[in-house]
Design an enzyme around this catalytic site. Sequence first.
Site, mmCIF file in Angstrom:
data_model
loop_
_atom_site.group_PDB
_atom_site.id
_atom_site.type_symbol
_atom_site.label_atom_id
_atom_site.label_comp_id
_atom_site.label_asym_id
_atom_site.label_seq_id
_atom_site.Cartn_x
_atom_site.Cartn_y
_atom_site.Cartn_z
ATOM 1 C CG HIS A 159 5.236 37.838 12.288
ATOM 2 N ND1 HIS A 159 5.667 36.943 11.340
ATOM 3 C CD2 HIS A 159 6.351 38.364 12.852
ATOM 4 C CE1 HIS A 159 6.994 36.924 11.332
ATOM 5 N NE2 HIS A 159 7.433 37.780 12.235
ATOM 6 C CG ASP A 194 11.286 40.635 9.091
ATOM 7 O OD1 ASP A 194 11.266 41.751 9.624
ATOM 8 O OD2 ASP A 194 11.409 39.571 9.727
#
Length: 343
Positions: A159, A194
């Site tokens: 992220h 993910d």
Amino acid sequence: MKVFFDDRQMKHEPKMFLVSGAQKPSPEQSERATRLLDGAKAAGLDQAVPADHGLGPIAAVHTSEYIDFLSHIYPRWQRIEGASDEVIPNIHPDRRDGSYPASAVGQAGYHQADTACPIGEHSWESIYWSAQSAAGAARLVRDGDAKWTYALCRPPGHHAFKDLAGGFCFVNNCGVAAGILRESCARVAILDVDLHAGNGTQGCFYDRADVLTVSIHADPVRYYPFFWGYADERGEGPGLGANLNLPIPRGTGDDDYMPVLDQAIRRIEAFAPDALVVALGLDAYVGDPFAGLAITTDGFARIAERIAAMTLPTVLVQEGGYLSDDLGPNLTSFLTGFGNNHG
């Protein structure tokens, strides 16, 4: 095969984050690394402590402005009267193309996308060595000393943008690995499995044609990271067509996941990369605390087998996967399935 991990990655101990406005303990605990390391060893991997490759691999992905922030913000924050124990932003810019604030508070808002990435006294040390684990694993593959390796990167990284932390992530470890592989490879693909969209990785390479980014994740229309991860995000400029997002419904299980994985692999094979980075999130597990997807322990082996069948030089980089009794066994299942099927 090797699992790259340094004990200094345990020093980052975030205390809290906000969920729907409520303060809760952070699930990104150091205990994750203990269980993952046990899972890697159960799969037959030997631990390797990464060498110190310096800031170069990090600076190849992130701006110097951002690196300076991460490495110095904590002592600056502590000089503020009444400051919190951790660096947590309380203001965010409505644009990021204006002037750069001089204050610690302003810079925290500029460089931290949300409240899930607090910075404590020892956070930078753990962030730094997490990136070194990615660098060490990638160099082993780059130099031809291993067909594949596993980097136990904690804190995770997918992220993190070039100058923005978020979602427990600070340095984009997949980006670090891809940068090192690019030193000997013309093209590198990054496959993110993910639970959450690999928005930071997408952002780091969005305008590049030499790195393909592919992410399979829970549909962000009602799920973190909300603002990225949609199918129409294809890249820009030279990178147009080099980003593929495959959002899937919440609750997707093994059998429905596999055709989407096949779609991702077809795109990777069409890109004809010389090497692969896998953003290995185990939070897609049916029993993960985030409860977004429904992959089983056996399902992780199936996913690994399909990815391994490409027989590309591969660096596996740990992303999400939070505390449950099956966290270690899930990693063991993936690594065993991958190792048994990689050429």
